[in-house]
Design a protein around this motif. Structure first.
Motif, mmCIF file in Angstrom:
data_model
loop_
_atom_site.group_PDB
_atom_site.id
_atom_site.type_symbol
_atom_site.label_atom_id
_atom_site.label_comp_id
_atom_site.label_asym_id
_atom_site.label_seq_id
_atom_site.Cartn_x
_atom_site.Cartn_y
_atom_site.Cartn_z
ATOM 1 N N TRP A 31 0.856 -1.191 0.000
ATOM 2 C CA TRP A 31 0.000 0.000 0.000
ATOM 3 C C TRP A 31 0.893 1.243 0.000
ATOM 4 O O TRP A 31 1.661 1.477 0.938
ATOM 5 C CB TRP A 31 -0.889 -0.011 1.247
ATOM 6 C CG TRP A 31 -1.949 1.075 1.291
ATOM 7 C CD1 TRP A 31 -1.774 2.408 1.084
ATOM 8 C CD2 TRP A 31 -3.331 0.905 1.571
ATOM 9 N NE1 TRP A 31 -2.940 3.089 1.212
ATOM 10 C CE2 TRP A 31 -3.933 2.193 1.520
ATOM 11 C CE3 TRP A 31 -4.131 -0.197 1.897
ATOM 12 C CZ2 TRP A 31 -5.278 2.405 1.758
ATOM 13 C CZ3 TRP A 31 -5.481 0.015 2.134
ATOM 14 C CH2 TRP A 31 -6.057 1.303 2.071
ATOM 15 N N GLU A 32 0.800 2.027 -1.047
ATOM 16 C CA GLU A 32 1.580 3.266 -1.124
ATOM 17 C C GLU A 32 0.825 4.392 -0.436
ATOM 18 O O GLU A 32 -0.329 4.685 -0.747
ATOM 19 C CB GLU A 32 1.833 3.646 -2.583
ATOM 20 C CG GLU A 32 2.681 4.912 -2.730
ATOM 21 C CD GLU A 32 2.882 5.316 -4.173
ATOM 22 O OE1 GLU A 32 3.549 6.348 -4.419
ATOM 23 O OE2 GLU A 32 2.359 4.604 -5.070
ATOM 24 N N LYS A 33 1.509 5.045 0.509
ATOM 25 C CA LYS A 33 0.879 6.123 1.263
ATOM 26 C C LYS A 33 1.965 7.061 1.790
ATOM 27 O O LYS A 33 2.933 6.599 2.398
ATOM 28 C CB LYS A 33 0.054 5.551 2.421
ATOM 29 C CG LYS A 33 -0.767 6.584 3.163
ATOM 30 C CD LYS A 33 -1.646 5.893 4.217
ATOM 31 C CE LYS A 33 -2.544 6.890 4.912
ATOM 32 N NZ LYS A 33 -3.420 6.232 5.937
ATOM 33 N N TRP A 36 -5.761 1.946 10.912
ATOM 34 C CA TRP A 36 -5.655 2.325 9.492
ATOM 35 C C TRP A 36 -6.980 2.891 9.001
ATOM 36 O O TRP A 36 -8.052 2.462 9.441
ATOM 37 C CB TRP A 36 -5.280 1.088 8.676
ATOM 38 C CG TRP A 36 -4.666 1.382 7.334
ATOM 39 C CD1 TRP A 36 -5.273 1.318 6.126
ATOM 40 C CD2 TRP A 36 -3.323 1.746 7.075
ATOM 41 N NE1 TRP A 36 -4.405 1.625 5.124
ATOM 42 C CE2 TRP A 36 -3.176 1.892 5.681
ATOM 43 C CE3 TRP A 36 -2.198 1.968 7.886
ATOM 44 C CZ2 TRP A 36 -1.982 2.246 5.063
ATOM 45 C CZ3 TRP A 36 -1.008 2.314 7.280
ATOM 46 C CH2 TRP A 36 -0.899 2.466 5.888
ATOM 47 N N THR A 67 -8.820 5.108 5.355
ATOM 48 C CA THR A 67 -8.684 5.773 4.062
ATOM 49 C C THR A 67 -8.939 7.270 4.234
ATOM 50 O O THR A 67 -9.481 7.714 5.243
ATOM 51 C CB THR A 67 -9.687 5.210 3.040
ATOM 52 O OG1 THR A 67 -11.011 5.464 3.496
ATOM 53 C CG2 THR A 67 -9.483 3.715 2.859
ATOM 54 N N THR A 111 -6.211 -10.667 2.044
ATOM 55 C CA THR A 111 -5.890 -9.318 1.570
ATOM 56 C C THR A 111 -7.001 -8.714 0.706
ATOM 57 O O THR A 111 -6.853 -7.587 0.218
ATOM 58 C CB THR A 111 -4.595 -9.352 0.748
ATOM 59 O OG1 THR A 111 -4.747 -10.250 -0.353
ATOM 60 C CG2 THR A 111 -3.427 -9.809 1.617
ATOM 61 N N LEU A 134 -8.362 -5.524 2.066
ATOM 62 C CA LEU A 134 -7.348 -4.473 1.956
ATOM 63 C C LEU A 134 -7.312 -3.893 0.537
ATOM 64 O O LEU A 134 -7.194 -2.674 0.348
ATOM 65 C CB LEU A 134 -5.975 -5.043 2.332
ATOM 66 C CG LEU A 134 -5.719 -5.284 3.826
ATOM 67 C CD1 LEU A 134 -4.424 -6.066 4.024
ATOM 68 C CD2 LEU A 134 -5.651 -3.958 4.576
ATOM 69 N N GLN A 135 -7.407 -4.762 -0.475
ATOM 70 C CA GLN A 135 -7.430 -4.300 -1.859
ATOM 71 C C GLN A 135 -8.653 -3.431 -2.137
ATOM 72 O O GLN A 135 -8.557 -2.389 -2.810
ATOM 73 C CB GLN A 135 -7.422 -5.514 -2.805
ATOM 74 C CG GLN A 135 -6.132 -6.316 -2.808
ATOM 75 C CD GLN A 135 -4.998 -5.584 -3.506
ATOM 76 O OE1 GLN A 135 -5.178 -4.550 -4.132
ATOM 77 N NE2 GLN A 135 -3.792 -6.137 -3.385
ATOM 78 N N TYR A 163 -8.118 -0.064 -0.492
ATOM 79 C CA TYR A 163 -7.127 0.737 -1.206
ATOM 80 C C TYR A 163 -7.724 1.388 -2.458
ATOM 81 O O TYR A 163 -7.525 2.592 -2.727
ATOM 82 C CB TYR A 163 -5.953 -0.173 -1.581
ATOM 83 C CG TYR A 163 -4.868 0.515 -2.375
ATOM 84 C CD1 TYR A 163 -4.015 1.435 -1.777
ATOM 85 C CD2 TYR A 163 -4.671 0.233 -3.730
ATOM 86 C CE1 TYR A 163 -3.010 2.062 -2.502
ATOM 87 C CE2 TYR A 163 -3.674 0.851 -4.447
ATOM 88 C CZ TYR A 163 -2.851 1.764 -3.834
ATOM 89 O OH TYR A 163 -1.848 2.373 -4.553
ATOM 90 N N ASN A 164 -8.507 0.664 -3.252
ATOM 91 C CA ASN A 164 -9.098 1.195 -4.475
ATOM 92 C C ASN A 164 -10.276 2.117 -4.197
ATOM 93 O O ASN A 164 -10.589 2.981 -5.022
ATOM 94 C CB ASN A 164 -9.516 0.041 -5.383
ATOM 95 C CG ASN A 164 -8.334 -0.628 -6.049
ATOM 96 O OD1 ASN A 164 -7.790 -0.150 -7.026
ATOM 97 N ND2 ASN A 164 -7.902 -1.756 -5.487
#
Length: 288
Positions: free
Chosen positions: A164-166, A203, A205, A274, A277-278, A281-282
């Protein structure tokens, strides 16, 4: 020659007439008579042939030219006015014909303007709330290739992960749970079985707006409910409902660009550990 017949004598451009009484008169008598007649008839000039040929042209030509000028001006004005009116009438007929048979006329029709306005009104800014959970963090890296390399190592130990890019960093996440206690229990199980270090971390978003149609807005609400329900089920039973995800995919709006990344994540067959999580993320990518 008959007696007493008048003859014409030209003198200085004028013709004088006098009578010739007799052939036998002497030249002196003739000259005296001619002089007398000349003096008496000077008041009645006679136009010669040469003057007749010049004077009519000099007097009549200017009159003819003056009479032609208004006529020529009228003809030119009529031609100019006719050309201008003909051009506008031609344009008018072309525009009308184009509207009747459906050809483009270079101007937007009222129907086109109305359709454009309606299309713009279909999209509105929608506030998207953040999704929150607890994640199992297996590592944090400054370069993506390092995160990917470690992900391969965890997978060899039977632990699937995702990157995960953050905030210009790459987080390697190995799981998700609804509560902190549930996440801690999952981390303990992974450490016992895989001999790896796992950290529990809160965590979420980002929250923000997205321009969505009414159909997209309705579907995004269904997604939020399905994700929350699936998170609770996974945290308790370590399993996801495939039926819930399939129904969500079938209800997705057609020909949508804004939700494309999120729909792709719904349809992909990721590892259940996961999958949420995916999706999370999207979902964040949808926010503008």
């Amino acid at each position: 020659m008959e007696k007493h017949k008048a003859i014409l004598v030209e003198k200085n451009g004028e013709q004088l007439k006098y009578k010739l009484h007799d052939k036998k008169h002497s030249s002196a008598t003739t000259k005296q008579t001619a002089a007398a007649v000349e003096d008496s008839d000077k008041s009645i000039p006679v136009i010669t042939g040469s003057s007749k040929s010049k004077k009519p042209y000099s007097k009549k030509r200017p009159g003819k030219l003056k009479s032609f000028k208004p006529l020529v001006a009228a003809v030119i004005s009529a031609l100019v006015i006719g050309s201008v009116l003909g051009f506008f009438l031609l344009r008018l007929f072309v525009d009308v014909e184009g509207q009747v048979i459906g050809e483009p006329t270079g101007q937007a029709t009222p129907a086109t303007v109305a359709e454009t306005a309606a299309g713009a009104a279909e999209t509105a800014a929608v506030q998207l709330d953040s999704l929150q959970a607890y994640v199992l963090q297996a590592g944090i890296f400054s370069k993506e290739e390092n995160a990917v390399k470690w992900a391969e190592g965890y997978l060899d130990k039977g632990v699937p992960t995702m990157v995960w890019e953050k905030d210009n960093q790459f987080f390697l996440l190995a799981g998700i749970a609804e509560t902190k206690e549930q996440a801690a229990q999952m981390a303990e199980n992974l450490q016992e079985n895989g001999s790896i270090d796992i950290y529990v971390k809160e965590w979420s978003t980002s929250s923000g707006e997205a321009k969505l149609t009414e159909e997209e807005k309705g579907w995004i609400g269904e997604f939020q409910n399905a994700w929350t329900t699936s998170l609770a089920s996974w945290s308790e039973k370590q399993t996801l409902s495939e039926e819930t995800l399939n129904e969500l995919a079938e209800a997705a709006p057609k020909n949508t660009e804004t939700l494309t990344p999120l729909l792709s994540a719904v349809n992909e067959s990721d590892e259940q550990a996961t999958k949420l999580l995916q999706l999370m993320y999207n979902y964040e990518k949808t926010i503008q």
